[in-house]
Design an enzyme around this catalytic site. Structure first.
Site, mmCIF file in Angstrom:
data_model
loop_
_atom_site.group_PDB
_atom_site.id
_atom_site.type_symbol
_atom_site.label_atom_id
_atom_site.label_comp_id
_atom_site.label_asym_id
_atom_site.label_seq_id
_atom_site.Cartn_x
_atom_site.Cartn_y
_atom_site.Cartn_z
ATOM 1 N N ASP A 37 9.532 84.986 60.866
ATOM 2 C CA ASP A 37 9.756 86.174 61.682
ATOM 3 C C ASP A 37 10.670 85.825 62.856
ATOM 4 O O ASP A 37 10.515 84.771 63.477
ATOM 5 C CB ASP A 37 8.418 86.711 62.201
ATOM 6 C CG ASP A 37 8.586 87.968 63.035
ATOM 7 O OD1 ASP A 37 8.654 89.057 62.451
ATOM 8 O OD2 ASP A 37 8.635 87.846 64.280
ATOM 9 N N ASP A 41 21.505 94.259 63.004
ATOM 10 C CA ASP A 41 21.697 94.118 61.554
ATOM 11 C C ASP A 41 22.528 92.884 61.223
ATOM 12 O O ASP A 41 22.246 92.162 60.254
ATOM 13 C CB ASP A 41 22.372 95.368 60.978
ATOM 14 C CG ASP A 41 21.442 96.571 60.927
ATOM 15 O OD1 ASP A 41 20.222 96.385 61.100
ATOM 16 O OD2 ASP A 41 21.942 97.690 60.699
ATOM 17 N N GLU A 65 12.151 92.377 60.432
ATOM 18 C CA GLU A 65 12.800 91.099 60.718
ATOM 19 C C GLU A 65 12.041 89.931 60.095
ATOM 20 O O GLU A 65 12.203 88.781 60.517
ATOM 21 C CB GLU A 65 12.919 90.898 62.231
ATOM 22 C CG GLU A 65 11.607 90.795 62.985
ATOM 23 C CD GLU A 65 11.059 92.139 63.438
ATOM 24 O OE1 GLU A 65 10.257 92.145 64.384
ATOM 25 O OE2 GLU A 65 11.423 93.173 62.845
ATOM 26 N N HIS A 96 21.481 98.443 67.360
ATOM 27 C CA HIS A 96 21.030 98.161 65.994
ATOM 28 C C HIS A 96 22.120 97.576 65.086
ATOM 29 O O HIS A 96 21.818 96.726 64.244
ATOM 30 C CB HIS A 96 20.429 99.426 65.370
ATOM 31 C CG HIS A 96 19.083 99.771 65.943
ATOM 32 N ND1 HIS A 96 17.917 99.195 65.500
ATOM 33 C CD2 HIS A 96 18.729 100.611 66.944
ATOM 34 C CE1 HIS A 96 16.889 99.670 66.192
ATOM 35 N NE2 HIS A 96 17.354 100.531 67.071
ATOM 36 N N ASN A 136 17.810 94.351 69.421
ATOM 37 C CA ASN A 136 18.196 95.744 69.159
ATOM 38 C C ASN A 136 18.347 96.533 70.452
ATOM 39 O O ASN A 136 19.284 97.332 70.602
ATOM 40 C CB ASN A 136 17.166 96.416 68.252
ATOM 41 C CG ASN A 136 17.299 95.989 66.801
ATOM 42 O OD1 ASN A 136 18.398 95.687 66.329
ATOM 43 N ND2 ASN A 136 16.188 95.975 66.082
#
Length: 293
Positions: A169, A186, A212, A182, A177
């Site tokens: 994680d 990404d 994530e 965002h 973000n």
């Protein structure tokens, strides 16, 4: 590992279907011309016939960089050219009413079959990407993960395998973000997935587990070896500049929880145990790996 828009990928698969049909139609017409002694398409005896046929026109006009790097796509080039060279030999012999030698026909027929198998393999690879891979990162998706893990469990229950899974994680990913947007988030996800994949062994697998989080399956592995692999990846990511955002490099860290797949447990239980180990890594300060005990 493809990162192609789903609509573009679907369009390419449709083009391959049409290409397979066109080449099959070309083959049938060529054989009919030879057997029935009918006029044939003069383009089929040109040196560049493989460029002029409908399939060749599609193949050489394909401009997708990811597809063009595919090894199956590359292998099709030489086989397709060979097929046309062998076809030209048959047509020239038939045009002067020479006997076509069985070996010449067999070579042509075998080349046509190899080309067909390569086309089918390319289509299968693209369909596997379309339906079984995460469109953002290009790694396998959750559907593939569960299927692969259950297959692996059958080997474990037969005492043929030792396998470790790890859930990884990204720490404080919400801040990425929030601070950068965002689209940048990404890109960070995509870059990290590539980094992890590049630093796994060829027979390991990585899946987008959700958000994530990624799940890594490491077969032929004991927990000590798996821990070393994940730790090497973790420390590498800690020093990895994932993305340049307005001349500012973004650094992130990861936490990981891992567990042996045990024959007495089902897949869901093993994932839950790895998740608990991940939670322990998070609560103890993040940027660390923990083995479930």
């Amino acid at each position: 590992m493809y990162r192609i828009d789903r609509e573009k990928l679907q369009a390419i698969i449709r083009e391959i279907d049409q290409a397979i049909y066109n080449h099959g139609h070309w083959y049938q017409n060529l054989i009919r011309s030879i057997v029935c002694r009918l006029p044939f398409d003069e383009r089929d005896i040109h040196e560049d016939a493989h460029h002029q046929c409908p399939f060749g026109q599609w193949y050489y006009s394909c401009d997708n960089k990811e597809i063009k790097k595919n090894m199956t796509f590359i292998s099709i080039r030489e086989e397709h050219k060979l097929t046309h060279n062998l076809a030209r030999k048959l047509l020239l012999a038939a045009s002067v009413e020479e006997i076509i030698l069985p070996i010449d026909y067999d070579n042509f027929s075998n080349s046509v079959e190899r080309l067909r198998l390569n086309l089918q393999a390319l289509k299968y690879e693209l369909e596997e990407t379309l339906y079984n891979r995460d469109p953002l990162t290009g790694v396998k998706n959750r559907v593939s993960m569960l299927s692969d893990l259950r297959k692996q469990m059958t080997f474990i229950k037969r005492h043929l395998e030792t396998t470790v899974i790890a859930i990884v994680d990204i720490d404080h990913f919400k801040q990425v973000n929030d601070n950068y947007g965002h689209p940048t988030g990404d890109l960070v996800l995509s870059n990290l997935a590539s980094y992890i994949l590049q630093h796994l062994r060829p027979y390991d697998s990585i899946y987008r587990y959700g958000g994530e989080e990624f799940l890594i399956m490491m077969p032929h592995t004991n927990i000590d070896t798996a821990f070393s692999i994940i730790e090497r990846i973790r420390t590498g990511i800690e020093n990895y500049q994932t993305h340049d955002h307005n001349d500012e490099y973004i650094r992130v860290t990861i936490s990981a929880g891992m567990v042996n797949l045990e024959e007495q447990y089902n897949i869901e239980t093993a994932i839950e145990q790895a998740d608990k180990a991940l939670y322990e890594a998070k609560t103890n300060g993040r940027n660390r790996s923990v083995v479930f005990k």
